[in-house]
Scaffold this motif. Structure first.
Motif, PDB file in Angstrom:
ATOM      1  N   UNK A 110       0.837  -1.255   0.048  1.00  0.00           N
ATOM      2  CA  UNK A 110       0.058   0.027   0.114  1.00  0.00           C
ATOM      3  C   UNK A 110       0.993   1.221   0.042  1.00  0.00           C
ATOM      4  N   UNK A 151      -1.192  -5.356  -0.084  1.00  0.00           N
ATOM      5  CA  UNK A 151      -0.745  -5.745   1.070  1.00  0.00           C
ATOM      6  C   UNK A 151      -0.852  -5.032   2.247  1.00  0.00           C
ATOM      7  N   UNK A 152      -1.265  -5.091   3.438  1.00  0.00           N
ATOM      8  CA  UNK A 152      -1.311  -6.485   3.847  1.00  0.00           C
ATOM      9  C   UNK A 152      -2.780  -7.078   3.421  1.00  0.00           C
ATOM     10  N   UNK A 153      -2.775  -8.542   3.055  1.00  0.00           N
ATOM     11  CA  UNK A 153      -3.953  -9.195   2.595  1.00  0.00           C
ATOM     12  C   UNK A 153      -4.982  -9.301   3.670  1.00  0.00           C
ATOM     13  N   UNK A 154      -6.216  -8.821   3.150  1.00  0.00           N
ATOM     14  CA  UNK A 154      -7.184  -9.268   4.029  1.00  0.00           C
ATOM     15  C   UNK A 154      -7.709 -10.558   3.742  1.00  0.00           C
ATOM     16  N   UNK A 213     -10.693  -1.813  -5.102  1.00  0.00           N
ATOM     17  CA  UNK A 213     -10.126  -1.446  -3.640  1.00  0.00           C
ATOM     18  C   UNK A 213     -11.208  -1.442  -2.470  1.00  0.00           C
ATOM     19  N   UNK A 263      -8.704   0.405   5.227  1.00  0.00           N
ATOM     20  CA  UNK A 263      -8.671   2.044   4.995  1.00  0.00           C
ATOM     21  C   UNK A 263      -7.830   2.523   6.283  1.00  0.00           C
TER      22      UNK A 263
END
Lengths: 146, 641
Positions: free
Chosen positions: A91, A111-114, A140, A145
């Motif tokens: 990000x 990244x970080x991956x959700x 997105x 956020x």
């Protein structure tokens, strides 16, 4: 490959960070996806010789051969040209995501991956694939956020 | 032509060159003009000399012409005198009285004219050939002598003999006639009288011869006369005889004189003839001499004109070259230096003003070269410094990028694994374990936010954030933010109100993402510091307003007056006591303020402790046209900045 049946998916994940690679691969594996991994572009290309995935999850900054170079080679090979390539971007590198779409990546995951929404995010990207241009904001959606 | 001859000139000039190059320009010109003036003067003298010689020749010619003319006149007069001499002689014998006188006078006049001419010729001759007597002078003298003799004879002839002779009534002739008449009174002597008259008038030879016989007969005829009478007549006859003899003697003398006249005039005439020939010869020589002198004078004039012209051109070439050549060389070097070849030096070595200029020029060129070298060095070091600065900025940017990546990677792993455990991928967790893994994940996310904020701030302070101006709808933006924040408001159990003023334009120019970031920051702060009540988002503008505004009001704890000035400073909240209670980096407001300022906006806060706070962001409402115009300039980032 059936978009709704995750167990039919075949994915190649490439990332030089073993932990990050693990998280993505394990999560996909947990949902029943057939996953192959590689730790850089060169390795990824050699995997592609024996394994044609439905799509590739490709980290951009890697040693030896980075994501940008590998995508180019994938697109040049008639055997692999059809495979969608989705970028894994950090990000912090705000420009990378837009730049990735510009050069022809089919989508990107930040990244970080959700973990919990990873499958949904991927499905959303793949569903939009026939359309050449993907609106970055839509992809997105549901991401982390500030 | 001169260009071709230049090497030749150079060879000629080389020894003089050093000399002429040692002079100042003024002296060069003085030398040039001086030489020219001297040459002109010499030329003038030569011309004067030639003219003088020509004049002399002309004078000689004039003289000789005058002499020739005089000689011709003389010749004419002498011939005329001789003619009248002959005529008068004839007329005398013929006793043609009136005509004889005229003829005699003409002859005498001619002789006198001739004498005058001789006088003139003598004067001319002595004038032209002073001192030594020449052949001509001798001849003239002789002619003069003879003419004088001639004149003398004439005069004696006229005054003595002719007057003495007289006519029938006077002189010797009159005596004779009177004597015969006296006889005739005594006896008849008419015949004797006739004879005497004839003799006197005509010189009749018979009469002259018979007269004495007649007198003898008359004497014989009176033999028988009385003695007294006879004696008387014989006496008279004797008188007549002696008169006759006297007249005859006089006449013989006249004839003699005429003869001697011819004797004198003939050689004189011959001499004049010789003189005339000589004078004619002289005149011819003088004529050709004069023609020669005239030609010489013309040649001298023509040649000197050509020489002066050549000398003038040559001097102009040499001196002009001596002046212009160094200037041309200097000019060439000037152009070289102007072209950037600062190492060039002029080699002009003359001692004149141009040489001084050249030396000053070289000094100037030295200064320029030194300055140029210094400037180059300076420019070089500036270039190096700029490159270093750029490299430093690039390294810093790279460092930020690497930091971000390196910090994020382990956090991603931590959060990823925590998520996996929480999702039950490693099997079920008991509640305690679940809680602790949850804390692990939440703290990981907080750390990730902190890293993001620090990097954001660092990037802003390094001026590496660019504002991307685009046309967007504030309505869409607000709705989008509302959707994102709804979860938070639900979690916190607060009343969330959104109000958009209808006067707000449909579309505005600005960086949509950054404005969204600002609004999200303000809203999350509001929710963070509000325990109960409401959070209100209000976007508005008015028709006359140049700006639009976003206000975020809460009913939270508020800000104490002393803290109003410091809440926008970095790490303030981190340092404060509230950190413990309210999670957060304390960088949100600092970043927000930076972003607002980057967009030429302002942020203000109103708060009352315990009652709540209102943050108002004011952004310029850039009209579409203005931005389009500034966009055309190149970058779309210009918003009056």
């Amino acid at each position: 490959m059936d978009l709704n049946d995750v167990s039919t998916w075949m994915v190649l994940v490439i990332d030089d960070e073993p932990d990050n690679l693990d998280v993505v691969a394990d999560t996909l594996d947990f949902y029943g996806v057939e996953v192959r991994t590689a730790s850089n572009g060169e390795e990824g290309l050699s995997v592609l010789k024996t394994f044609i995935p439905d799509f590739i999850l490709l980290d951009l900054s890697m040693p030896r051969m980075n994501g940008w170079e590998m995508r180019k080679l994938v697109m040049e090979d008639p055997q692999t040209r059809h495979i969608p390539v989705i970028a894994l971007t950090a990000h912090a590198m705000a420009g990378d995501a837009e730049r990735a779409l510009e050069v022809g990546f089919h989508g990107y995951i930040t990244k970080p991956i959700e973990i919990l929404s990873l499958i949904d995010n991927l499905r959303a990207i793949l569903e939009r694939l026939p359309e050449p241009k993907v609106e970055p904001k839509e992809v997105e959606e549901g991401g982390p956020k500030a | 032509m001169l260009k071709i001859a230049a090497p030749l000139f150079d060879r000629f000039r080389s020894p003089r060159r050093a000399f002429i190059h040692r002079l100042s320009i003024r002296r060069k010109l003085l030398v040039g003009f001086g030489v020219l003036i001297i040459l002109t003067f010499i030329n003038m003298m030569v011309n004067v000399g030639a003219s003088y010689l020509e004049d002399q020749a002309r004078k000689t010619l004039d003289d000789s012409q005058a002499e020739a003319s005089l000689t011709a006149d003389l010749k004419y007069e002498i011939q005329r005198a001789r003619f009248y001499e002959a005529q008068s002689s004839a007329l005398f014998l013929a006793r043609v009285e009136g005509l004889f006188e005229t003829s005699f006078d003409e002859a005498l006049a001619s002789v006198r004219n001739a004498l005058n001419l001789v006088e003139q010729l003598k004067a001319d001759t002595t004038e032209s050939q002073s001192g030594r007597p020449s052949d001509e002078a001798t001849t003239l003298e002789e002619i003069d002598q003879r003419l004088r003799t001639y004149e003398g004879i004439y005069l004696s002839l006229g005054t003595d003999l002719l007057v003495a002779r007289g006519d029938e009534n006077s002189g010797l002739a009159g005596d004779l006639i009177a004597a015969v008449r006296a006889i005739n009174e005594w006896i008849d002597a008419r015949r004797a009288l006739d004879l005497a008259s004839i003799y006197v008038a005509t010189f009749n030879q018979d009469a002259i011869m018979q007269f004495p016989t007649e007198l003898q007969q008359l004497q014989t005829s009176v033999e028988d006369r009385p003695a007294a009478e006879r004696d008387e007549i014989v006496g008279l006859i004797r008188t007549a005889r002696s008169a006759y003899l006297a007249l005859l003697a006089n006449d013989v003398q006249v004839a003699d004189q005429y003869l001697s006249l011819a004797e004198v005039s003939e050689p004189a005439s011959e001499l004049v003839g010789i003189l005339y020939d000589e004078e004619t010869q002289e005149r011819v020589v003088a004529q050709s001499d004069f023609a020669d002198a005239r030609r010489t004078r013309q040649r001298v004039q023509y040649l000197s004109l050509v020489l002066i012209t050549l000398a003038g051109v040559g001097l102009a070439y040499v001196i002009g070259g001596a002046i212009s050549q160094p200037i041309e060389r200097l000019e060439g070097i000037t152009q070289e230096i102007a072209g950037g070849n600062y190492a060039q030096r002029t080699t002009v070595g003359t001692d004149d003003e141009i040489g001084h200029l050249a030396r000053s020029f070289n000094v100037m060129a030295d200064a320029i070269q030194t300055q140029d070298a210094a400037l180059r060095e300076q420019a070089n070091s500036l270039r190096i410094a700029t490159a270093k600065a750029k490299e430093a900025a690039r390294l810093r940017s790279e460092f930020l990028s690497n930091m971000s990546h390196e910090l994020r990677t382990p956090l991603n792993a931590i959060i990823g694994y925590s998520d996996m455990l929480l999702a039950g991928m490693g099997g079920d967790l008991n509640p305690k374990q679940h809680h602790r893994v949850e804390r692990l994940r939440d703290n990981g996310k907080r750390l990730l936010d902190l890293v993001d904020d620090v990097l954001d701030l660092a990037r802003i302070e390094a001026k590496r954030v660019e504002i991307q101006y685009k046309l967007f709808s504030p309505y869409v933006l607000i709705r989008h933010v509302e959707g994102q924040i709804a979860v938070l408001s639900d979690q916190r159990g607060l009343d969330f109100q959104v109000e958009i003023d209808p006067a707000l334009p449909e579309m505005v120019w600005g960086d949509e993402k950054r404005i969204e970031q600002i609004v999200l920051n303000l809203l999350s702060n509001a929710f963070k510091f509000t325990e109960s009540g409401s959070v209100r988002l209000h976007a508005y503008s008015s028709p006359d307003d140049q700006n639009w505004h976003i206000a975020v009001a809460d009913t939270g704890i508020g800000i104490p007056p002393h803290a109003m000035d410091i809440i926008f400073e970095e790490f303030r909240q981190v340092d404060g006591s509230s950190t413990r209670v309210y999670k957060g980096t304390g960088l949100g407001l600092a970043i927000t303020r930076h972003l607002v300022h980057l967009m030429n906006g302002q942020i203000s806060v109103e708060s009352e402790l315990g009652q709540g706070s209102t943050f108002i962001v004011t952004l310029p409402l850039v009209m579409q046209e203005q931005v389009l115009m500034t966009s055309e300039d190149g970058k779309g980032s210009g918003n009056g900045s």
